[in-house]
Design a protein around this motif. Structure first.
Motif, mmCIF file in Angstrom:
data_model
loop_
_atom_site.group_PDB
_atom_site.id
_atom_site.type_symbol
_atom_site.label_atom_id
_atom_site.label_comp_id
_atom_site.label_asym_id
_atom_site.label_seq_id
_atom_site.Cartn_x
_atom_site.Cartn_y
_atom_site.Cartn_z
ATOM 1 N N PHE A 304 0.835 -1.204 0.000
ATOM 2 C CA PHE A 304 0.000 0.000 0.000
ATOM 3 C C PHE A 304 0.869 1.254 0.000
ATOM 4 C CE2 PHE A 304 -2.620 3.350 1.768
ATOM 5 C CZ PHE A 304 -3.764 3.210 1.008
ATOM 6 N N PHE A 305 1.954 1.221 0.758
ATOM 7 C CA PHE A 305 2.863 2.371 0.842
ATOM 8 C C PHE A 305 3.394 2.739 -0.548
ATOM 9 C CE2 PHE A 305 7.296 3.824 1.093
ATOM 10 C CZ PHE A 305 7.139 4.986 1.825
ATOM 11 N N TRP A 306 3.877 1.745 -1.283
ATOM 12 C CA TRP A 306 4.443 2.035 -2.605
ATOM 13 C C TRP A 306 3.371 2.437 -3.612
ATOM 14 C CZ3 TRP A 306 9.032 3.386 -2.269
ATOM 15 C CH2 TRP A 306 9.972 2.719 -1.491
ATOM 16 N N GLY A 307 2.118 2.078 -3.335
ATOM 17 C CA GLY A 307 1.031 2.441 -4.243
ATOM 18 C C GLY A 307 0.453 3.820 -3.983
ATOM 19 N N MET A 308 0.866 4.469 -2.892
ATOM 20 C CA MET A 308 0.339 5.795 -2.571
ATOM 21 C C MET A 308 0.862 6.848 -3.548
ATOM 22 S SD MET A 308 0.510 5.850 1.623
ATOM 23 C CE MET A 308 -0.107 7.540 1.754
ATOM 24 N N LYS A 309 -0.031 7.737 -3.979
ATOM 25 C CA LYS A 309 0.355 8.801 -4.903
ATOM 26 C C LYS A 309 1.146 9.888 -4.181
ATOM 27 C CE LYS A 309 -3.596 8.127 -7.995
ATOM 28 N NZ LYS A 309 -4.838 8.734 -8.569
ATOM 29 N N GLU A 310 0.816 10.093 -2.913
ATOM 30 C CA GLU A 310 1.479 11.137 -2.132
ATOM 31 C C GLU A 310 1.915 10.558 -0.803
ATOM 32 O OE1 GLU A 310 0.515 15.503 -0.087
ATOM 33 O OE2 GLU A 310 -1.048 14.419 -1.166
ATOM 34 N N ARG A 311 3.148 10.868 -0.408
ATOM 35 C CA ARG A 311 3.666 10.418 0.894
ATOM 36 C C ARG A 311 4.348 11.605 1.568
ATOM 37 N NH1 ARG A 311 6.559 7.214 -2.732
ATOM 38 N NH2 ARG A 311 5.387 5.395 -3.440
ATOM 39 N N ASN A 312 4.081 11.778 2.850
ATOM 40 C CA ASN A 312 4.777 12.837 3.580
ATOM 41 C C ASN A 312 5.689 12.206 4.629
ATOM 42 O OD1 ASN A 312 3.106 12.053 5.691
ATOM 43 N ND2 ASN A 312 1.764 13.835 5.537
ATOM 44 N N VAL A 313 6.292 13.038 5.447
ATOM 45 C CA VAL A 313 7.251 12.536 6.443
ATOM 46 C C VAL A 313 6.591 11.554 7.406
ATOM 47 C CG1 VAL A 313 6.877 14.503 8.008
ATOM 48 C CG2 VAL A 313 9.017 13.224 8.125
ATOM 49 N N TYR A 314 5.293 11.756 7.693
ATOM 50 C CA TYR A 314 4.600 10.859 8.619
ATOM 51 C C TYR A 314 4.379 9.487 7.988
ATOM 52 C CZ TYR A 314 3.795 15.358 10.814
ATOM 53 O OH TYR A 314 3.975 16.590 11.385
ATOM 54 N N THR A 315 4.130 9.452 6.681
ATOM 55 C CA THR A 315 3.956 8.182 5.986
ATOM 56 C C THR A 315 5.256 7.390 6.010
ATOM 57 O OG1 THR A 315 2.563 9.453 4.453
ATOM 58 C CG2 THR A 315 2.956 7.156 3.925
ATOM 59 N N TRP A 316 6.350 8.038 5.643
ATOM 60 C CA TRP A 316 7.660 7.373 5.658
ATOM 61 C C TRP A 316 8.019 6.913 7.074
ATOM 62 C CZ3 TRP A 316 10.801 6.141 1.560
ATOM 63 C CH2 TRP A 316 10.516 6.715 0.326
ATOM 64 N N LEU A 335 14.999 1.876 3.905
ATOM 65 C CA LEU A 335 13.895 2.783 3.562
ATOM 66 C C LEU A 335 14.204 4.208 4.008
ATOM 67 C CD1 LEU A 335 11.219 2.080 2.137
ATOM 68 C CD2 LEU A 335 10.088 2.385 4.326
ATOM 69 N N PHE A 336 14.898 4.346 5.128
ATOM 70 C CA PHE A 336 15.298 5.670 5.597
ATOM 71 C C PHE A 336 16.206 6.338 4.568
ATOM 72 C CE2 PHE A 336 18.197 8.271 8.446
ATOM 73 C CZ PHE A 336 17.293 9.308 8.604
ATOM 74 N N SER A 337 17.098 5.560 3.977
ATOM 75 C CA SER A 337 17.973 6.103 2.927
ATOM 76 C C SER A 337 17.159 6.538 1.715
ATOM 77 C CB SER A 337 19.007 5.052 2.508
ATOM 78 O OG SER A 337 19.873 4.744 3.577
ATOM 79 N N LEU A 338 16.160 5.726 1.327
ATOM 80 C CA LEU A 338 15.297 6.079 0.202
ATOM 81 C C LEU A 338 14.495 7.346 0.497
ATOM 82 C CD1 LEU A 338 13.910 2.574 -0.864
ATOM 83 C CD2 LEU A 338 15.582 3.977 -2.089
ATOM 84 N N LYS A 340 15.417 9.878 2.351
ATOM 85 C CA LYS A 340 16.298 11.042 2.186
ATOM 86 C C LYS A 340 16.569 11.315 0.708
ATOM 87 C CE LYS A 340 19.381 9.410 5.117
ATOM 88 N NZ LYS A 340 20.609 9.305 5.951
ATOM 89 N N GLN A 341 16.717 10.232 -0.077
ATOM 90 C CA GLN A 341 16.928 10.401 -1.515
ATOM 91 C C GLN A 341 15.718 11.053 -2.182
ATOM 92 O OE1 GLN A 341 18.077 6.640 -3.293
ATOM 93 N NE2 GLN A 341 19.587 6.275 -1.682
ATOM 94 N N ALA A 342 14.526 10.779 -1.624
ATOM 95 C CA ALA A 342 13.291 11.355 -2.181
ATOM 96 C C ALA A 342 13.119 12.818 -1.780
ATOM 97 C CB ALA A 342 12.086 10.540 -1.720
ATOM 98 N N GLY A 343 14.052 13.336 -0.980
ATOM 99 C CA GLY A 343 13.996 14.745 -0.587
ATOM 100 C C GLY A 343 13.066 15.027 0.571
ATOM 101 N N VAL A 344 12.655 13.971 1.293
ATOM 102 C CA VAL A 344 11.772 14.156 2.447
ATOM 103 C C VAL A 344 12.642 14.330 3.690
ATOM 104 C CG1 VAL A 344 9.923 13.166 3.849
ATOM 105 C CG2 VAL A 344 9.984 12.753 1.368
ATOM 106 N N ARG A 345 12.483 15.423 4.372
ATOM 107 C CA ARG A 345 13.312 15.733 5.539
ATOM 108 C C ARG A 345 12.784 14.985 6.761
ATOM 109 N NH1 ARG A 345 16.886 19.725 7.063
ATOM 110 N NH2 ARG A 345 16.916 20.255 9.285
ATOM 111 N N PRO A 346 13.620 14.182 7.411
ATOM 112 C CA PRO A 346 13.156 13.453 8.599
ATOM 113 C C PRO A 346 12.881 14.387 9.765
ATOM 114 C CG PRO A 346 15.519 13.156 8.292
ATOM 115 C CD PRO A 346 15.020 13.890 7.085
ATOM 116 N N ASN A 347 11.969 13.983 10.629
ATOM 117 C CA ASN A 347 11.692 14.759 11.840
ATOM 118 C C ASN A 347 12.116 13.955 13.074
ATOM 119 O OD1 ASN A 347 9.693 12.825 12.265
ATOM 120 N ND2 ASN A 347 8.006 14.164 11.681
#
Length: 619
Positions: A304-316, A335-338, A340-347
């Protein structure tokens, strides 16, 4: 913005609002503003007010500019000032509302605040969370005579609920002559938010009419208070009464399924979402990922995660935490590395999940590197939870001195989580001296923490120091500390069954007892011998070998064996950490009965199959 659009503004200034929407950039707003100034349209205070409102409400990022535009007006209208109060009440800086309220009070010619003014101010107070400010606004409402306005009334109830003042909510509600469904719903939400969910249900049942908002408020109240079984029961009632649920309500339903580990009901909720074509918001999608993860179905969660059109920091963060909880530490770090590669800033919460991923597989050095990177690369100051994870990381690896060193060097007072992690490590590695220190510190912080006493007792029991075991028992008795009884939950055919340690009240208990006997017989034939050393002198209700088999998770497993079809995994959620004996027994059951068993305890998942556990004995 095209030149054609700007010419349209110049010739027909009134329809300019059609050119403003949530995607309008500040540059485009300034272009429209320039045209309106040049053609003199903004000399009309009412048109200026409409322009300010359009800027402020369509795109919050342009809010500051809308305020600047308004400041250029000598005599702004009440509508314009109310619009700014409204916009700021929803913003990250709600205190700015009061600047415009003061402008209303000191306006020339004189303007008087109306019911809209106070409705927005009350909402701002709910954001600011200042009791003093809230009381001043309420006093102004009374003085100006708007206390009978339904919107202001419901707003006041909401405001006091956010402040945790249920008594004030009740006073406001009692002062309403004939509360409408909006005020009744606000009071139900207030009761639930302040922890009195029983009063909320009583009011809900007494409502002559219930709209979908009232049903959804009650549902959210149950979910927020941890009454997950009641939340799911209400969800079924809503379907019977053909009450439509929205995306926010389904998040509450999924939260309840997650808490109970009720995968079947979670799947049904997912089907409901798809069948009713509810909008798959990123929040709802994240709730689905979280539900599948925490119900032990990581394959579905990942699909389901990979099928989502939009993912934010909470999803990751949710899926990283789910992988860690299910023992897939290396995958969580991949997945944490991916991420960061996707440009999502961890919190901050992301790093808690990352550190837990390191903990479950013993990646000490990598965990330390991630901890250090928080401040170095992201400017994130570690929370108590991060230090607790670091202590756990060193402790599980047997590096107890380094774990204690982390605690001693914490920049804030060490919390119960840090000392508890050290105490658990001391039990794993039989370090009595450090265990005594950790237990003493833990009890200083939480005098009624039964876990501190139980773990210390087990350390003594495993070293056969029975005098000290008895001493711990006496201290607990003198201080009135009682052990939280073990409770295990299992879902069968969409119904959730709860089992407590030694509880014999289940309708099918006779069958369960027969199966417990069969389990015991077959395990003994397979060479199982109960480890009674820590149990015989432990501070638990489940004592000695004859009651060891009645630990709550074993009873739940027995029920699963008689209730579920062959080949169907047995899924159990336990409120406490799984004990060593139950862990060994469950491994053997999975082999002897050829059954996959998935147990979620207080810390993590254990996937048992063919006599092995996913944790590899490292938990």
């Amino acid at each position: 913005m095209s030149s054609c659009s700007l010419r349209s503004v110049a010739k027909h200034p009134l329809p300019f609002t059609s050119l403003l929407d949530s995607a309008t950039t500040l540059k485009e707003v300034k272009q429209i503003h320039t045209k309106l100034v040049v053609n003199g349209s903004l000399n009309d205070p009412h048109l200026l007010g409409q322009f300010v409102a359009a800027i402020a409400l369509y795109n919050p990022s342009n809010l500051t500019y809308s305020a600047q535009v308004l400041h250029q007006c000598r005599n702004p209208t009440l509508f314009a000032l109310n619009t700014l109060i409204r916009a700021y009440s929803r913003s990250p800086t709600p205190h700015q509302c009061f600047l415009f309220y003061k402008q209303i009070q000191h306006s020339t010619p004189h303007l008087s605040p109306d019911n809209y003014t106070f409705n927005f101010l009350v909402r701002a107070c709910a954001q600011i969370l200042s009791p003093g400010t809230a009381l001043l606004v309420h006093a102004s409402v009374l003085r100006r005579g708007f206390h009978n306005d339904p919107h202001v009334q419901s707003g006041l109830i909401f405001m006091y609920a956010e402040l945790g003042c249920l008594g004030y909510c009740q006073k406001v509600f009692d002062g309403i002559h004939e509360p409408d469904v909006v005020c009744q719903t606000a009071m139900i939400s207030a009761c639930a938010k302040c922890g009195d969910v029983d009063l909320a249900r009583k009011m809900f049942d007494e409502m002559p009419e219930r709209d979908p908002i009232a049903w959804n408020a009650m549902l959210a109240g149950y979910a927020q208070c941890g009454k997950s079984r009641e939340a799911l029961h209400l969800f079924h009632l809503m379907q019977i009464h053909d009450v439509k649920l929205n995306e926010v309500s389904m998040v509450s339903v999924l939260s309840a399924c997650t808490h109970l580990g009720a995968l079947d009901q979670g799947r049904w909720a997912h089907v409901y979402i798809e069948r009713n074509r509810l909008k798959m918001t990123v929040t709802l999608g994240t709730a689905l990922v979280d539900m599948y993860s925490k119900c032990g179905n990581m394959n579905k969660a990942m699909d389901f995660f990979w099928g989502m059109k939009e993912r934010n920091v909470y999803t990751w963060t949710s899926v990283i935490g789910g992988l860690a909880m299910n023992g897939a530490g290396e995958k969580s770090l991949e997945l944490f590395s991916l991420m960061k590669q996707a440009g999502v800033r961890p919190n901050e919460v992301t790093f808690v999940s990352v550190l837990r991923g390191c903990c479950v597989v013993g990646l000490v050095e990598e965990g330390r590197e991630h901890f250090d990177s928080m401040r170095r690369e992201y400017g994130i100051e570690p929370w108590l939870e991060h230090y607790g994870c670091l202590v756990d990381l060193y402790g599980r690896a047997g590096r107890l001195d380094e774990a204690l060193d982390v605690i001693n060097k914490m920049p804030m007072k060490p919390h119960a989580g840090a000392w508890g992690a050290l105490l658990n490590a001391c039990r794993m590695y039989k370090n009595t001296e450090m265990g005594e220190l950790a237990s003493r510190k833990l009890v200083e912080l939480e005098t009624k923490n039964h876990g501190a006493y139980v773990l210390l007792s087990n350390i003594y029991a495993e070293s056969k120091n029975w005098d000290r075991v008895i001493n711990v028992r006496q201290i607990m008795k003198a201080k009135g500390v009682k052990k939280l009884p073990g409770c295990s939950v299992i879902e069968v055919d969409g119904e959730v069954h709860e089992f407590f340690a030694g509880d014999e009240t289940h309708p099918r208990y006779n069958e369960i007892e027969v199966m417990l006997g069969e389990i015991s017989r077959r395990l003994k034939l397979a060479g199982y011998v109960a480890n009674t050393n820590p149990v015989m002198y432990d501070i638990e209700e489940e004592e000695k070998e004859d009651t060891l088999c009645k630990h709550s998770e074993k009873v739940a497993i027995a029920f699963g064996l008689i209730s579920l079809k062959e080949g169907v995994p047995i899924r159990i959620v336990k409120n406490l950490r799984v004990c060593w004996d139950c862990h060994d027994v469950t491994k053997m059951i999975s082999k002897v009965f050829n059954r996959e068993i998935i147990v979620r305890d207080r810390n993590r998942f254990h996937h048992f199959k063919d006599g092995k556990c996913s944790c590899k004995g490292y938990w």
